[in-house]
Design a protein around this motif. Structure first.
Motif, mmCIF file in Angstrom:
data_model
loop_
_atom_site.group_PDB
_atom_site.id
_atom_site.type_symbol
_atom_site.label_atom_id
_atom_site.label_comp_id
_atom_site.label_asym_id
_atom_site.label_seq_id
_atom_site.Cartn_x
_atom_site.Cartn_y
_atom_site.Cartn_z
ATOM 1 N N CYS A 69 11.391 -4.607 10.858
ATOM 2 C CA CYS A 69 11.564 -3.396 10.061
ATOM 3 C C CYS A 69 10.200 -2.811 9.716
ATOM 4 O O CYS A 69 9.183 -3.510 9.741
ATOM 5 N N ILE A 70 10.199 -1.543 9.405
ATOM 6 C CA ILE A 70 8.966 -0.884 8.989
ATOM 7 C C ILE A 70 8.545 -1.425 7.623
ATOM 8 O O ILE A 70 9.379 -1.631 6.740
ATOM 9 N N LYS A 71 7.254 -1.654 7.446
ATOM 10 C CA LYS A 71 6.764 -2.133 6.159
ATOM 11 C C LYS A 71 6.713 -0.980 5.157
ATOM 12 O O LYS A 71 6.433 0.162 5.518
ATOM 13 N N VAL A 72 6.969 -1.306 3.903
ATOM 14 C CA VAL A 72 7.099 -0.288 2.859
ATOM 15 C C VAL A 72 5.901 -0.346 1.915
ATOM 16 O O VAL A 72 5.589 -1.409 1.365
ATOM 17 N N LEU A 73 5.237 0.783 1.734
ATOM 18 C CA LEU A 73 4.160 0.844 0.747
ATOM 19 C C LEU A 73 4.743 0.653 -0.652
ATOM 20 O O LEU A 73 5.806 1.200 -0.966
ATOM 21 N N PRO A 74 4.079 -0.102 -1.513
ATOM 22 C CA PRO A 74 4.649 -0.368 -2.844
ATOM 23 C C PRO A 74 4.883 0.885 -3.676
ATOM 24 O O PRO A 74 5.812 0.930 -4.486
ATOM 25 N N THR A 75 4.060 1.913 -3.476
ATOM 26 C CA THR A 75 4.231 3.135 -4.271
ATOM 27 C C THR A 75 5.428 3.962 -3.831
ATOM 28 O O THR A 75 5.779 4.939 -4.501
ATOM 29 N N PHE A 76 6.084 3.575 -2.736
ATOM 30 C CA PHE A 76 7.291 4.292 -2.314
ATOM 31 C C PHE A 76 8.345 4.269 -3.414
ATOM 32 O O PHE A 76 9.127 5.215 -3.561
ATOM 33 N N VAL A 77 8.372 3.208 -4.215
ATOM 34 C CA VAL A 77 9.404 3.090 -5.253
ATOM 35 C C VAL A 77 9.247 4.155 -6.337
ATOM 36 O O VAL A 77 10.180 4.396 -7.108
ATOM 37 N N SER A 78 8.087 4.797 -6.400
ATOM 38 C CA SER A 78 7.909 5.865 -7.391
ATOM 39 C C SER A 78 8.761 7.080 -7.057
ATOM 40 O O SER A 78 8.942 7.966 -7.894
ATOM 41 N N LEU A 79 9.301 7.127 -5.839
ATOM 42 C CA LEU A 79 10.127 8.265 -5.421
ATOM 43 C C LEU A 79 11.580 8.137 -5.847
ATOM 44 O O LEU A 79 12.345 9.089 -5.705
ATOM 45 N N GLY B 40 -0.394 7.341 -4.182
ATOM 46 C CA GLY B 40 -0.031 6.820 -2.871
ATOM 47 C C GLY B 40 -1.223 6.710 -1.938
ATOM 48 O O GLY B 40 -1.391 5.711 -1.230
ATOM 49 N N PHE B 41 -2.078 7.742 -1.933
ATOM 50 C CA PHE B 41 -3.282 7.708 -1.105
ATOM 51 C C PHE B 41 -4.175 6.525 -1.497
ATOM 52 O O PHE B 41 -4.688 5.797 -0.641
ATOM 53 N N VAL B 42 -4.362 6.347 -2.797
ATOM 54 C CA VAL B 42 -5.278 5.307 -3.271
ATOM 55 C C VAL B 42 -4.756 3.912 -2.941
ATOM 56 O O VAL B 42 -5.496 3.061 -2.424
ATOM 57 N N ILE B 43 -3.478 3.654 -3.223
ATOM 58 C CA ILE B 43 -2.928 2.318 -2.973
ATOM 59 C C ILE B 43 -2.919 2.004 -1.480
ATOM 60 O O ILE B 43 -3.217 0.878 -1.064
ATOM 61 N N ARG B 44 -2.606 2.987 -0.643
ATOM 62 C CA ARG B 44 -2.652 2.759 0.805
ATOM 63 C C ARG B 44 -4.067 2.378 1.241
ATOM 64 O O ARG B 44 -4.267 1.449 2.041
#
Length: 266
Positions: free
Chosen positions: A69-79, A222-226
């Motif tokens: 599966c595609i890996k999920v950035l942790p900040t995705f949950v902010s959406l 999102g930019f920073v955490i990535r």
């Protein structure tokens, strides 16, 4: 829980009514997403923007070498409630403010397990704080996100709306302040959404005091955490909590510089 208050005239419909705001009950908010949404988010916050063949970042947008599966950035949950953020605030009885003067100040996220690359999520929302800051008011929200149909808590977002011009609803000698957070936790100071006209409408941005639309705070985050994950060679599943404060606006096209350091294993 902490509460201090000396509230102004409660029958004045032009100021915030704390009793009405704090007693408000939000409906549950559903959020459904799939791998396309996850990949699009990663691309939105800069994944593969500097190197289309970056092996680590390709995992965020593409199935690599048997990757299940595609890996999920942790900040995705902010959406998870982003689409509804303005509605959540506007629909609170007793909350009077100018939507054009809402700005994002700080965000806190806790993640309790792996974030699936596709899921149906149920969000339970409550008012977690309200503060009179004189020239502004701060409304804090706590959002608990569960996998739909289960009691499994996926993550928590603690967010707040910084409402310029909405303060002064209590006695200035004893300004109203309520929070469900421990006293040693930083207050959260405002959250806007990607759908706020402040981020897309030049006229709305100018009315809010900016020369043109600004980048959403959650976009900056999102930019920073990535960048942190990529530079530190850290897996996104190792991220358990994120806290940030937005001290200055960012215009699209400006360069973001991320500085980081390790403290032991953190």
């Amino acid at each position: 829980m902490a509460l201090s208050a000396s509230v102004a005239d409660p029958v004045d419909n032009t100021i915030i009514n704390p009793a009405m705001v704090l007693s408000h009950k939000y409906p549950e908010v559903k959020f459904e997403y799939d791998e396309r949404d996850v990949a699009l988010y990663a691309l939105t916050v800069g994944a593969c923007s500097s190197d289309l063949a970056d092996e680590k970042e390709l995992q965020l947008v593409y199935h690599r070498d048997g990757q299940s599966c595609i890996k999920v950035l942790p900040t995705f949950v902010s959406l998870f409630t982003t689409k509804y953020n303005n509605e959540l605030v506007l629909d609170v009885p007793g909350l009077h403010y100018d939507p054009k003067l809402l700005v994002h100040g700080q965000q806190y996220i806790e993640i309790y397990g792996p974030i699936p690359s596709r899921a149906n999520v149920t969000n339970k929302i409550k008012v977690a704080g309200l503060h009179d800051r004189g020239k502004a008011a701060v409304l804090e929200l706590e959002i608990l996100s569960y996998l739909e149909g289960s009691c499994e808590l996926l993550c928590m977002n603690r967010s707040s709306f910084y409402l310029r011009g909405a303060g002064g609803f209590s006695d200035s000698s004893r300004p109203f302040s309520y929070t469900t957070y421990p006293a040693n936790e930083a207050l959260l100071c405002g959250i806007s959404s990607y759908f706020d006209p402040l981020h897309s409408d030049p006229i709305a941005a100018q009315e809010a005091g900016f020369s043109h639309p600004i980048l959403p705070g959650l976009g900056t985050l999102g930019f920073v955490i990535r960048t942190v994950l990529r530079s530190s060679n850290t897996e996104s599943t190792n991220v358990k909590s994120i806290s940030c404060r937005f001290l200055h606006h960012v215009y699209p096209g400006e360069t973001l510089v991320s500085e980081m350091w390790f403290r032991g294993q953190r």
